[in-house]
Design a protein around this motif. Structure first.
Motif, PDB file in Angstrom:
ATOM      1  N   ARG A   5       0.823  -1.215   0.000  1.00  0.00           N
ATOM      2  CA  ARG A   5       0.000   0.000   0.000  1.00  0.00           C
ATOM      3  C   ARG A   5       0.850   1.254   0.000  1.00  0.00           C
ATOM      4  NH1 ARG A   5      -5.247  -0.771   3.883  1.00  0.00           N
ATOM      5  NH2 ARG A   5      -6.199  -2.448   2.683  1.00  0.00           N
ATOM      6  N   ALA A   6       1.929   1.249   0.775  1.00  0.00           N
ATOM      7  CA  ALA A   6       2.801   2.424   0.844  1.00  0.00           C
ATOM      8  C   ALA A   6       3.462   2.683  -0.505  1.00  0.00           C
ATOM      9  CB  ALA A   6       3.860   2.237   1.924  1.00  0.00           C
ATOM     10  N   LYS A   7       3.921   1.620  -1.134  1.00  0.00           N
ATOM     11  CA  LYS A   7       4.558   1.774  -2.439  1.00  0.00           C
ATOM     12  C   LYS A   7       3.549   2.222  -3.484  1.00  0.00           C
ATOM     13  CE  LYS A   7       7.559  -0.356  -5.772  1.00  0.00           C
ATOM     14  NZ  LYS A   7       8.277  -1.524  -6.204  1.00  0.00           N
ATOM     15  N   ALA A   8       2.348   1.697  -3.437  1.00  0.00           N
ATOM     16  CA  ALA A   8       1.307   2.103  -4.377  1.00  0.00           C
ATOM     17  C   ALA A   8       0.970   3.582  -4.202  1.00  0.00           C
ATOM     18  CB  ALA A   8       0.069   1.247  -4.185  1.00  0.00           C
ATOM     19  N   LYS A   9       0.917   4.029  -2.968  1.00  0.00           N
ATOM     20  CA  LYS A   9       0.633   5.440  -2.687  1.00  0.00           C
ATOM     21  C   LYS A   9       1.764   6.323  -3.225  1.00  0.00           C
ATOM     22  CE  LYS A   9      -1.226   8.974  -0.463  1.00  0.00           C
ATOM     23  NZ  LYS A   9      -2.496   9.545  -0.758  1.00  0.00           N
ATOM     24  N   GLN A  10       3.017   5.924  -2.995  1.00  0.00           N
ATOM     25  CA  GLN A  10       4.155   6.689  -3.503  1.00  0.00           C
ATOM     26  C   GLN A  10       4.147   6.740  -5.021  1.00  0.00           C
ATOM     27  OE1 GLN A  10       7.507   4.730  -1.748  1.00  0.00           O
ATOM     28  NE2 GLN A  10       7.351   5.891   0.154  1.00  0.00           N
ATOM     29  N   THR A  11       3.814   5.632  -5.655  1.00  0.00           N
ATOM     30  CA  THR A  11       3.751   5.588  -7.114  1.00  0.00           C
ATOM     31  C   THR A  11       2.653   6.500  -7.630  1.00  0.00           C
ATOM     32  OG1 THR A  11       4.538   3.311  -7.067  1.00  0.00           O
ATOM     33  CG2 THR A  11       3.494   4.051  -9.097  1.00  0.00           C
ATOM     34  N   LYS A  12       1.508   6.500  -6.964  1.00  0.00           N
ATOM     35  CA  LYS A  12       0.391   7.356  -7.368  1.00  0.00           C
ATOM     36  C   LYS A  12       0.775   8.827  -7.260  1.00  0.00           C
ATOM     37  CE  LYS A  12      -4.344   8.526  -6.112  1.00  0.00           C
ATOM     38  NZ  LYS A  12      -5.437   8.293  -5.169  1.00  0.00           N
ATOM     39  N   VAL A  13       1.380   9.206  -6.151  1.00  0.00           N
ATOM     40  CA  VAL A  13       1.783  10.595  -5.954  1.00  0.00           C
ATOM     41  C   VAL A  13       2.846  10.997  -6.978  1.00  0.00           C
ATOM     42  CG1 VAL A  13       2.922  12.173  -4.336  1.00  0.00           C
ATOM     43  CG2 VAL A  13       1.135  10.640  -3.538  1.00  0.00           C
TER      44      VAL A  13
END
Length: 62
Positions: A5-13
């Motif tokens: 989830r953290a990596k997905a959030k960073q990728t989205k941002v």
């Protein structure tokens, strides 16, 4: 584990920052980069910081 989830959030941002259009004031940017008159900050005096640190570390030299 659990970093998905953290990596997905960073990728989205990161994608939002990369692909979004920003209203950039190019004239202001040009003045800032060329050292023009539009600067509003004062220069920093680095010598005062060096003096304060040197007095704090004098106990090490004793």
């Amino acid at each position: 584990m659990g970093r998905g989830r953290a990596k997905a959030k960073q990728t989205k941002v990161a994608r939002q920052l990369k692909y979004s259009t920003h209203n950039t004031d190019l004239d202001s940017l040009q003045r800032e980069l060329s050292g023009g008159e539009g600067l509003t900050h004062s220069p920093v005096d680095d010598t005062s910081d060096q003096d304060s640190w040197s007095t704090q570390d004098e106990w090490r030299h004793a």
